[in-house]
Design a protein around this motif. Structure first.
Motif, PDB file in Angstrom:
ATOM      1  N   ALA A 132       1.845  -3.782  -6.218  1.00 52.54           N
ATOM      2  CA  ALA A 132       2.848  -4.774  -5.824  1.00 52.54           C
ATOM      3  C   ALA A 132       3.776  -5.048  -6.996  1.00 52.54           C
ATOM      4  N   ASN A 133       5.014  -5.378  -6.679  1.00 51.39           N
ATOM      5  CA  ASN A 133       5.921  -5.921  -7.685  1.00 51.39           C
ATOM      6  C   ASN A 133       6.312  -7.315  -7.206  1.00 51.39           C
ATOM      7  N   ARG A 134       5.745  -8.333  -7.858  1.00 49.96           N
ATOM      8  CA  ARG A 134       5.935  -9.715  -7.431  1.00 49.96           C
ATOM      9  C   ARG A 134       7.387 -10.163  -7.644  1.00 49.96           C
ATOM     10  N   ALA A 135       8.016  -9.645  -8.693  1.00 50.00           N
ATOM     11  CA  ALA A 135       9.399 -10.033  -8.988  1.00 50.00           C
ATOM     12  C   ALA A 135      10.361  -9.527  -7.922  1.00 50.00           C
ATOM     13  N   ASN A 136      10.058  -8.352  -7.351  1.00 47.48           N
ATOM     14  CA  ASN A 136      10.921  -7.747  -6.341  1.00 47.48           C
ATOM     15  C   ASN A 136      10.440  -7.991  -4.915  1.00 47.48           C
ATOM     16  N   GLY A 137       9.230  -8.549  -4.771  1.00 46.38           N
ATOM     17  CA  GLY A 137       8.680  -8.781  -3.435  1.00 46.38           C
ATOM     18  C   GLY A 137       8.276  -7.510  -2.719  1.00 46.38           C
ATOM     19  N   GLU A 138       7.891  -6.472  -3.458  1.00 50.88           N
ATOM     20  CA  GLU A 138       7.573  -5.174  -2.858  1.00 50.88           C
ATOM     21  C   GLU A 138       6.068  -4.902  -2.893  1.00 50.88           C
ATOM     22  N   PHE A 139       5.602  -4.118  -1.930  1.00 49.83           N
ATOM     23  CA  PHE A 139       4.219  -3.652  -1.915  1.00 49.83           C
ATOM     24  C   PHE A 139       4.203  -2.168  -1.589  1.00 49.83           C
ATOM     25  N   SER A 140       3.252  -1.454  -2.174  1.00 51.59           N
ATOM     26  CA  SER A 140       3.161  -0.005  -2.007  1.00 51.59           C
ATOM     27  C   SER A 140       3.046   0.406  -0.538  1.00 51.59           C
ATOM     28  N   LYS A 141       3.735   1.480  -0.186  1.00 54.09           N
ATOM     29  CA  LYS A 141       3.615   2.058   1.162  1.00 54.09           C
ATOM     30  C   LYS A 141       2.414   2.989   1.266  1.00 54.09           C
ATOM     31  N   SER A 142       1.851   3.384   0.117  1.00 54.98           N
ATOM     32  CA  SER A 142       0.698   4.304   0.130  1.00 54.98           C
ATOM     33  C   SER A 142      -0.315   3.874  -0.923  1.00 54.98           C
ATOM     34  N   PRO A 143      -0.892   2.671  -0.793  1.00 51.22           N
ATOM     35  CA  PRO A 143      -1.778   2.154  -1.842  1.00 51.22           C
ATOM     36  C   PRO A 143      -3.013   3.011  -2.089  1.00 51.22           C
ATOM     37  N   LYS A 144      -3.593   3.577  -1.019  1.00 56.74           N
ATOM     38  CA  LYS A 144      -4.806   4.386  -1.208  1.00 56.74           C
ATOM     39  C   LYS A 144      -4.497   5.644  -2.013  1.00 56.74           C
ATOM     40  N   ASP A 145      -3.359   6.274  -1.737  1.00 54.35           N
ATOM     41  CA  ASP A 145      -2.973   7.475  -2.497  1.00 54.35           C
ATOM     42  C   ASP A 145      -2.781   7.138  -3.975  1.00 54.35           C
ATOM     43  N   THR A 146      -2.177   5.986  -4.236  1.00 54.15           N
ATOM     44  CA  THR A 146      -1.945   5.579  -5.627  1.00 54.15           C
ATOM     45  C   THR A 146      -3.264   5.373  -6.362  1.00 54.15           C
ATOM     46  N   VAL A 147      -4.204   4.675  -5.718  1.00 49.14           N
ATOM     47  CA  VAL A 147      -5.509   4.450  -6.347  1.00 49.14           C
ATOM     48  C   VAL A 147      -6.242   5.777  -6.528  1.00 49.14           C
ATOM     49  N   ASP A 148      -6.189   6.661  -5.529  1.00 46.19           N
ATOM     50  CA  ASP A 148      -6.847   7.969  -5.638  1.00 46.19           C
ATOM     51  C   ASP A 148      -6.276   8.774  -6.804  1.00 46.19           C
ATOM     52  N   ASN A 149      -4.968   8.705  -6.993  1.00 46.69           N
ATOM     53  CA  ASN A 149      -4.343   9.422  -8.108  1.00 46.69           C
ATOM     54  C   ASN A 149      -4.785   8.845  -9.459  1.00 46.69           C
ATOM     55  N   LEU A 150      -4.968   7.517  -9.528  1.00 44.12           N
ATOM     56  CA  LEU A 150      -5.457   6.908 -10.768  1.00 44.12           C
ATOM     57  C   LEU A 150      -6.906   7.317 -11.029  1.00 44.12           C
ATOM     58  N   ILE A 151      -7.705   7.422  -9.986  1.00 51.08           N
ATOM     59  CA  ILE A 151      -9.096   7.880 -10.128  1.00 51.08           C
ATOM     60  C   ILE A 151      -9.121   9.290 -10.705  1.00 51.08           C
ATOM     61  N   LEU A 152      -8.316  10.193 -10.144  1.00 51.46           N
ATOM     62  CA  LEU A 152      -8.284  11.579 -10.627  1.00 51.46           C
ATOM     63  C   LEU A 152      -7.800  11.646 -12.071  1.00 51.46           C
ATOM     64  N   TYR A 153      -6.802  10.835 -12.414  1.00 52.62           N
ATOM     65  CA  TYR A 153      -6.318  10.777 -13.796  1.00 52.62           C
ATOM     66  C   TYR A 153      -7.445  10.346 -14.742  1.00 52.62           C
ATOM     67  N   THR A 154      -8.169   9.304 -14.356  1.00 55.30           N
ATOM     68  CA  THR A 154      -9.236   8.761 -15.200  1.00 55.30           C
ATOM     69  C   THR A 154     -10.353   9.783 -15.415  1.00 55.30           C
ATOM     70  N   LEU A 155     -10.791  10.430 -14.351  1.00 51.93           N
ATOM     71  CA  LEU A 155     -11.858  11.422 -14.465  1.00 51.93           C
ATOM     72  C   LEU A 155     -11.421  12.614 -15.310  1.00 51.93           C
ATOM     73  N   GLU A 156     -10.181  13.018 -15.170  1.00 53.25           N
ATOM     74  CA  GLU A 156      -9.649  14.125 -15.970  1.00 53.25           C
ATOM     75  C   GLU A 156      -9.690  13.765 -17.463  1.00 53.25           C
ATOM     76  N   LYS A 157      -9.253  12.554 -17.794  1.00 49.26           N
ATOM     77  CA  LYS A 157      -9.223  12.121 -19.193  1.00 49.26           C
ATOM     78  C   LYS A 157     -10.625  11.962 -19.773  1.00 49.26           C
ATOM     79  N   LEU A 158     -11.573  11.507 -18.950  1.00 53.55           N
ATOM     80  CA  LEU A 158     -12.929  11.259 -19.437  1.00 53.55           C
ATOM     81  C   LEU A 158     -13.758  12.529 -19.602  1.00 53.55           C
ATOM     82  N   THR A 159     -13.412  13.559 -18.857  1.00 51.95           N
ATOM     83  CA  THR A 159     -14.314  14.727 -18.799  1.00 51.95           C
ATOM     84  C   THR A 159     -13.695  16.009 -19.344  1.00 51.95           C
ATOM     85  N   HIS A 160     -12.465  15.975 -19.828  1.00 52.37           N
ATOM     86  CA  HIS A 160     -11.857  17.181 -20.393  1.00 52.37           C
ATOM     87  C   HIS A 160     -11.344  16.917 -21.792  1.00 52.37           C
TER      88      HIS A 160
END
Length: 289
Positions: free
Chosen positions: A261-289
């Protein structure tokens, strides 16, 4: 010296009280999430999962990802739960649960929060990733511990004045992320920010449904505040507690935020699950490689 049964509470099988896990079921690298259902969103990428334990909001799985042992645990929402989870994780690592004595040799855990957050500055894009270099706690958790040596007291004093906080509200505590773990997880994909942690989702984050706010200007003051000329970037409910408890107990912690969400702009993600999934993949990549 033995820790009394009333202070260190164990279950009948010897597991720690709330988390319900045994020391051998905990990895040295721990990923925390708020939502219990998000645990499997992470461990579905593992090579194997050896431990699955669920009690209350605390869902724990331990397994191997690219050859590295990792524990994923849900904390639930809020710093009150962070107090429970971090004390019990530390007990599993650094207290002999059979003798109830603190171990002479301590283990430092690497703890990474993978969570969601709302930006409070217009220039922070929806669906971006933000790493919290500082956590600002508007709750009272760290004030109950001998913790002033961990806090940025001058920044806290300045922020209290800028926000015109009344005596009815807790004065904020400010704690840093672990610099080495921050370096491990950092990249150009991450926005570096200062994260505010508050005690609720509605009024404490400036949301109004039917109940009014005690300070209608709080969010604007937070947006305008500066810590050594730096803006406060986002708002959520766990990061400062995580940084405080980890530092207090000798562990390393970093909070990664999917900006939904961007509270200043009043916006919310149209694909929140995809965004969280991408952060999960980023985190696992950084932790294990």
């Amino acid at each position: 010296m033995q820790i009394p049964e009333s202070e260190l509470i164990l279950n009948a099988d010897g597991s720690i009280y709330h988390l319900n896990i045994l020391p051998e079921q905990l990895a040295q690298t721990v990923i925390t999430v708020g939502d219990p259902d998000r645990v499997e969103d992470i461990t579905k990428h593992f090579d194997s999962v050896d431990v699955k334990v669920r009690k209350r909001e605390f869902h724990t799985q331990t397994g191997k990802c690219n050859g590295k042992f990792i524990t994923v645990i849900s904390t639930g929402i809020g710093t009150d739960n962070i107090d429970i989870v971090f004390n019990e994780l530390d007990a599993l690592a650094n207290i002999d649960l059979k003798t109830r004595e603190i171990k002479a040799e301590k283990t430092a855990l690497d703890i990474i929060r993978v969570g969601t957050s709302g930006a409070i500055q217009e220039d922070i894009p929806i669906d971006s990733f933000l790493v919290s270099e500082l956590g600002i706690g508007f709750d009272t958790l760290l004030h109950y511990y001998d913790s002033k040596h961990l806090q940025h007291l001058n920044l806290s004093k300045s922020l209290t004045q800028q926000l015109e906080l009344s005596e009815e509200k807790s004065h904020p505590y400010i704690v840093s992320a672990d610099p080495e773990l921050l370096k491990t997880l950092d990249s150009t994909k991450l926005i570096k920010g200062i994260t505010a942690t508050n005690v609720g989702f509605y009024a404490p984050q400036g949301r109004v449904l039917r109940a009014g706010l005690s300070d209608v200007n709080f969010m604007q003051k937070l947006k305008n505040a500066r810590l050594d000329a730096r803006k406060i970037t986002n708002l959520e409910m766990e990061t400062a507690g995580i940084y405080g408890m980890a530092s207090l107990l000798g562990h390393r912690a970093v909070s990664l935020n999917a900006i939904l969400a961007n509270r200043a702009n009043g916006e919310f993600s149209k694909s929140p699950k995809d965004t969280v999934d991408n952060l999960i993949l980023y985190t696992l990549e950084k932790l294990t490689h």
